[in-house]
Design an enzyme around this catalytic site. Structure first.
Site, PDB file in Angstrom:
ATOM      1  N   GLY A   1       0.960  -1.280  -0.261  1.00  0.00           N
ATOM      2  CA  GLY A   1       0.039  -0.056  -0.488  1.00  0.00           C
ATOM      3  C   GLY A   1       1.511   1.132   0.146  1.00  0.00           C
ATOM      4  N   SER A   2       2.299   0.976  -0.822  1.00  0.00           N
ATOM      5  CA  SER A   2       3.288   2.592  -0.766  1.00  0.00           C
ATOM      6  C   SER A   2       2.382   3.373  -1.215  1.00  0.00           C
ATOM      7  CB  SER A   2       4.532   2.262  -1.054  1.00  0.00           C
ATOM      8  OG  SER A   2       4.827   2.013  -1.971  1.00  0.00           O
ATOM      9  N   ASN A   3       1.767   3.028  -2.908  1.00  0.00           N
ATOM     10  CA  ASN A   3       1.360   4.173  -3.416  1.00  0.00           C
ATOM     11  C   ASN A   3      -0.094   4.494  -3.060  1.00  0.00           C
ATOM     12  OD1 ASN A   3       2.578   4.518  -6.032  1.00  0.00           O
ATOM     13  ND2 ASN A   3       2.052   2.136  -6.028  1.00  0.00           N
TER      14      ASN A   3
ATOM     15  N   ARG B   1      -5.646  -7.878  -8.506  1.00  0.00           N
ATOM     16  CA  ARG B   1      -6.622  -9.056  -8.920  1.00  0.00           C
ATOM     17  C   ARG B   1      -7.642  -8.078 -10.476  1.00  0.00           C
ATOM     18  NH1 ARG B   1      -6.518 -13.806  -7.801  1.00  0.00           N
ATOM     19  NH2 ARG B   1      -8.791 -14.088  -8.429  1.00  0.00           N
TER      20      ARG B   1
ATOM     21  N   LEU C   1     -10.125  -7.587 -12.822  1.00  0.00           N
ATOM     22  CA  LEU C   1     -11.697  -7.383 -12.484  1.00  0.00           C
ATOM     23  C   LEU C   1     -12.451  -7.403 -14.168  1.00  0.00           C
ATOM     24  CD1 LEU C   1     -10.979  -3.315 -10.987  1.00  0.00           C
ATOM     25  CD2 LEU C   1     -11.835  -5.409  -9.656  1.00  0.00           C
TER      26      LEU C   1
ATOM     27  N   ASN D   1      -5.426   2.789 -12.558  1.00  0.00           N
ATOM     28  CA  ASN D   1      -4.657   1.665 -12.091  1.00  0.00           C
ATOM     29  C   ASN D   1      -3.017   2.646 -12.057  1.00  0.00           C
ATOM     30  OD1 ASN D   1      -3.559  -0.124 -12.036  1.00  0.00           O
ATOM     31  ND2 ASN D   1      -2.939  -0.941 -13.370  1.00  0.00           N
TER      32      ASN D   1
ATOM     33  N   HIS E   1       0.700   1.416 -13.773  1.00  0.00           N
ATOM     34  CA  HIS E   1       1.507  -0.329 -13.937  1.00  0.00           C
ATOM     35  C   HIS E   1       2.225   0.460 -14.203  1.00  0.00           C
ATOM     36  CE1 HIS E   1       1.646  -3.442 -15.740  1.00  0.00           C
ATOM     37  NE2 HIS E   1       2.285  -2.173 -16.874  1.00  0.00           N
TER      38      HIS E   1
ATOM     39  N   SER F   1       3.013   4.031 -15.381  1.00  0.00           N
ATOM     40  CA  SER F   1       2.210   4.910 -16.299  1.00  0.00           C
ATOM     41  C   SER F   1       0.365   4.880 -14.918  1.00  0.00           C
ATOM     42  CB  SER F   1       1.756   4.349 -17.490  1.00  0.00           C
ATOM     43  OG  SER F   1       2.377   3.482 -18.173  1.00  0.00           O
TER      44      SER F   1
ATOM     45  N   LEU G   1      -7.127  -5.646 -20.459  1.00  0.00           N
ATOM     46  CA  LEU G   1      -6.208  -5.170 -19.151  1.00  0.00           C
ATOM     47  C   LEU G   1      -5.036  -4.252 -19.482  1.00  0.00           C
ATOM     48  CD1 LEU G   1      -5.366  -7.051 -16.696  1.00  0.00           C
ATOM     49  CD2 LEU G   1      -3.446  -8.156 -17.927  1.00  0.00           C
ATOM     50  N   ASP G   2      -4.720  -3.248 -18.822  1.00  0.00           N
ATOM     51  CA  ASP G   2      -3.737  -1.938 -18.801  1.00  0.00           C
ATOM     52  C   ASP G   2      -3.557  -2.022 -20.402  1.00  0.00           C
ATOM     53  OD1 ASP G   2      -2.629  -3.171 -16.450  1.00  0.00           O
ATOM     54  OD2 ASP G   2      -1.448  -4.847 -16.967  1.00  0.00           O
TER      55      ASP G   2
ATOM     56  N   GLN H   1       9.573   7.204  -8.344  1.00  0.00           N
ATOM     57  CA  GLN H   1       8.001   7.622  -9.844  1.00  0.00           C
ATOM     58  C   GLN H   1       7.159   7.843  -8.750  1.00  0.00           C
ATOM     59  OE1 GLN H   1      10.412  10.334 -11.125  1.00  0.00           O
ATOM     60  NE2 GLN H   1      11.510   9.509 -10.166  1.00  0.00           N
ATOM     61  N   GLU H   2       6.661   6.543  -8.540  1.00  0.00           N
ATOM     62  CA  GLU H   2       5.237   6.525  -8.498  1.00  0.00           C
ATOM     63  C   GLU H   2       4.305   7.273  -7.389  1.00  0.00           C
ATOM     64  OE1 GLU H   2       4.183   2.229  -8.419  1.00  0.00           O
ATOM     65  OE2 GLU H   2       5.494   1.102  -9.280  1.00  0.00           O
TER      66      GLU H   2
HETATM   67  N1  NHR Z   1      -9.097  -5.557 -14.612  1.00  0.00           N
HETATM   68  C1  NHR Z   1      -8.970  -4.256 -15.334  1.00  0.00           C
HETATM   69  N2  NHR Z   1     -10.295  -5.105 -16.792  1.00  0.00           N
HETATM   70  N3  NHR Z   1      -8.005  -4.171 -16.507  1.00  0.00           N
HETATM   71  C2  NHR Z   1      -7.006  -3.965 -16.317  1.00  0.00           C
HETATM   72  O1  NHR Z   1      -6.294  -2.410 -16.656  1.00  0.00           O
HETATM   73  C3  NHR Z   1      -6.679  -3.738 -15.077  1.00  0.00           C
HETATM   74  C4  NHR Z   1      -7.525  -4.674 -13.865  1.00  0.00           C
HETATM   75  C5  NHR Z   1      -7.094  -5.109 -12.723  1.00  0.00           C
HETATM   76  C6  NHR Z   1      -5.607  -5.152 -12.973  1.00  0.00           C
HETATM   77  C7  NHR Z   1      -4.193  -4.047 -12.193  1.00  0.00           C
HETATM   78  C8  NHR Z   1      -3.190  -4.476 -13.166  1.00  0.00           C
HETATM   79  C9  NHR Z   1      -1.862  -4.054 -13.487  1.00  0.00           C
HETATM   80  O2  NHR Z   1      -0.975  -3.084 -13.334  1.00  0.00           O
HETATM   81  C10 NHR Z   1      -5.656  -4.226 -13.141  1.00  0.00           C
HETATM   82  C11 NHR Z   1      -5.476  -3.120 -14.517  1.00  0.00           C
HETATM   83  C12 NHR Z   1      -3.263  -8.186 -11.937  1.00  0.00           C
HETATM   84  C13 NHR Z   1      -2.997  -8.661 -13.134  1.00  0.00           C
HETATM   85  C14 NHR Z   1      -2.939 -10.484 -12.548  1.00  0.00           C
HETATM   86  O3  NHR Z   1      -3.240 -11.280 -13.682  1.00  0.00           O
HETATM   87  C15 NHR Z   1      -2.592  -8.234 -13.904  1.00  0.00           C
HETATM   88  C16 NHR Z   1      -2.836  -7.273 -14.371  1.00  0.00           C
HETATM   89  C17 NHR Z   1      -2.516  -5.719 -13.014  1.00  0.00           C
HETATM   90  C18 NHR Z   1      -3.145  -6.874 -11.753  1.00  0.00           C
HETATM   91  N4  NHR Z   1      -3.710 -10.645 -11.235  1.00  0.00           N
HETATM   92  C19 NHR Z   1      -3.899 -12.094 -11.435  1.00  0.00           C
HETATM   93  C20 NHR Z   1      -5.606 -12.633 -10.998  1.00  0.00           C
HETATM   94  O4  NHR Z   1      -5.773 -14.484 -11.586  1.00  0.00           O
HETATM   95  C21 NHR Z   1      -3.809 -12.524  -9.987  1.00  0.00           C
HETATM   96  C22 NHR Z   1      -2.176 -11.978  -9.186  1.00  0.00           C
HETATM   97  C23 NHR Z   1      -2.079 -12.148  -7.379  1.00  0.00           C
HETATM   98  O5  NHR Z   1      -3.097 -12.169  -7.453  1.00  0.00           O
HETATM   99  O6  NHR Z   1      -1.133 -12.063  -7.558  1.00  0.00           O
HETATM  100  O7  NHR Z   1      -6.333 -11.877 -11.525  1.00  0.00           O
HETATM  101  O8  NHR Z   1      -0.683  -4.473 -13.707  1.00  0.00           O
HETATM  102  C1  GAR Z   2       3.246  -0.909  -7.046  1.00  0.00           C
HETATM  103  O1  GAR Z   2       5.123  -0.805  -8.161  1.00  0.00           O
HETATM  104  C2  GAR Z   2       2.462  -0.706  -8.229  1.00  0.00           C
HETATM  105  O2  GAR Z   2       3.066  -0.183  -9.084  1.00  0.00           O
HETATM  106  C3  GAR Z   2       2.371  -2.502  -9.260  1.00  0.00           C
HETATM  107  O3  GAR Z   2       2.683  -2.948  -7.662  1.00  0.00           O
HETATM  108  C4  GAR Z   2       3.886  -2.396  -6.813  1.00  0.00           C
HETATM  109  C5  GAR Z   2       2.302  -2.076  -5.311  1.00  0.00           C
HETATM  110  O4  GAR Z   2       2.930  -1.515  -3.992  1.00  0.00           O
HETATM  111  N1  GAR Z   2       1.134  -2.813  -9.296  1.00  0.00           N
HETATM  112  C6  GAR Z   2       0.884  -4.018 -10.473  1.00  0.00           C
HETATM  113  O5  GAR Z   2       2.227  -4.887 -11.110  1.00  0.00           O
HETATM  114  C7  GAR Z   2      -0.170  -4.299 -10.163  1.00  0.00           C
HETATM  115  N2  GAR Z   2      -0.146  -5.508 -10.629  1.00  0.00           N
HETATM  116  P1  GAR Z   2       2.328  -0.504  -3.747  1.00  0.00           P
HETATM  117  O6  GAR Z   2       1.060  -1.840  -2.592  1.00  0.00           O
HETATM  118  O7  GAR Z   2       3.289  -0.182  -2.475  1.00  0.00           O
HETATM  119  O8  GAR Z   2       1.375   0.090  -3.528  1.00  0.00           O
END
Ligand code: NHR
Ligand code: GAR
Length: 198
Positions: free
Chosen positions: A16-18, A95, A97, A111, A113, A140, A148-149, A177-178
Site C-alpha cells: 500500500g505504499s502508493n 485482481r 476485474l 490504475n 502500472h 503509467s 488489461l492495462d 517515481q510512482e
Molecule cells: N482489470 C481490468 N479489467 N483492466 C485492467 O486494466 C486492470 C484490471 C485489474 C487490475 C492492475 C494490473 C496492473 O497494473 C489492474 C488492471 C493484476 C493482474 C493479474 O494477473 C494483472 C494486471 C494487473 C493486476 N492478477 C492475477 C489474477 O488472476 C492474480 C495475481 C496475484 O494475485 O498475485 O487476477 O498490472
Molecule cells: C507498485 O509498483 C504498482 O505499480 C504495482 O505493484 C506495486 C504496488 O506497491 N502494481 C502492479 O503490479 C499491478 N499489477 P504498493 O502496494 O506499495 O503500492
C-alpha cells in the site's frame, strides 16, 4: 464530511505504499480529495493498518471467500458504492476485474502500472524490461478498461535502466517515481473534471 470534495476509494492488495503517497499528499496540502475508504482483497495487507491509523475507514473483501470473479466483483462494487466515490483508485491491486465491474465505473476507475505503457502489460514488468534491453522504464497511470492495462494513459514517469540493475533495484527506482506520479495524476484528473463542468 466535505460534500463538495472529490471522493476517492482506494483498492489495495498489500504494502500500500502508493495509497500512502496519496494520503501523504493530501495531508501535505498538495492534493485536494477525500479518501472515503481503503479496501483490500487480502486480509492482513500492511496498507490496511496504515489507513486505520490515519482514521480512514478500511475494509477487506477477501477474494478467496467467493466462488467466481463475478461474485467477488459484485460484492466489491457494493462495498465501494456505499461511499459514492467520484474516483476509484487501484493502487497495487492485484485482481483482474470483470468487464461488468469496469463498465460500472467507466471513466472514474484508474490504475498505476509499473511500465511505460503500452510496453509490458501484465505482471513481472521490471524483469521483462531488463530482459528486453530497455534503456528506459517507468510507470503509467491509466484509465481502466475491460482489456488489461489497455486504457488511455493519464500521466507517465520515466527512469533510466542502469547497467547493474536487477528487477528489485529497478522496481525501487520506479516506485519512488510512482509515489510522485499517482498524486499528480489524480490532481490532473480532478482539475480536468472541474474544468469540464465549469
Ligand atoms: N482489470 C481490468 N479489467 N483492466 C485492467 O486494466 C486492470 C484490471 C485489474 C487490475 C492492475 C494490473 C496492473 O497494473 C489492474 C488492471 C493484476 C493482474 C493479474 O494477473 C494483472 C494486471 C494487473 C493486476 N492478477 C492475477 C489474477 O488472476 C492474480 C495475481 C496475484 O494475485 O498475485 O487476477 O498490472
Ligand atoms: C507498485 O509498483 C504498482 O505499480 C504495482 O505493484 C506495486 C504496488 O506497491 N502494481 C502492479 O503490479 C499491478 N499489477 P504498493 O502496494 O506499495 O503500492
Amino acid at each position: 464530511m466535505a460534500a463538495n470534495k472529490t471522493n476517492v476509494v482506494i483498492l489495495i492488495s498489500g504494502r500500500g505504499s502508493n495509497m500512502k503517497s496519496i494520503v501523504n499528499a493530501i495531508n501535505a496540502g498538495s492534493l485536494d480529495v477525500n479518501v472515503a475508504a481503503v479496501i483490500s482483497n487480502r486480509p492482513g495487507a500492511a496498507g490496511i493498518e496504515f489507513a486505520q491509523k490515519q482514521g480512514i475507514q478500511s475494509l477487506v473483501v477477501d477474494h478467496k471467500n467467493f466462488d467466481s470473479r463475478e461474485q467477488f466483483d459484485q460484492t466489491l462494487a457494493k462495498e465501494i458504492d456505499q461511499f459514492s466515490p467520484d474516483i476509484v483508485v487501484l493502487a497495487g491491486f492485484m485482481r483482474i476485474l470483470t468487464p461488468e465491474f469496469v463498465n460500472h465505473y467507466a471513466g472514474k476507475l484508474i490504475n498505476i502500472h509499473p511500465s511505460l505503457l503500452p510496453k509490458f502489460k501484465g505482471l513481472n514488468t521490471h524483469q521483462r524490461a531488463i530482459d528486453a534491453g530497455e534503456k528506459e522504464h517507468g510507470a503509467s497511470v491509466h484509465l481502466v478498461t475491460p482489456e488489461l492495462d489497455n486504457g488511455p494513459v493519464i500521466l507517465q514517469a520515466r527512469v533510466p535502466v542502469l547497467q547493474d540493475d536487477d528487477a528489485s533495484t529497478l522496481a525501487a527506482r520506479v516506485l519512488e517515481q510512482e509515489h510522485q506520479l499517482y498524486p499528480d495524476a489524480i490532481n490532473k484528473l480532478v482539475t480536468e473534471k472541474l474544468t469540464q463542468t465549469a
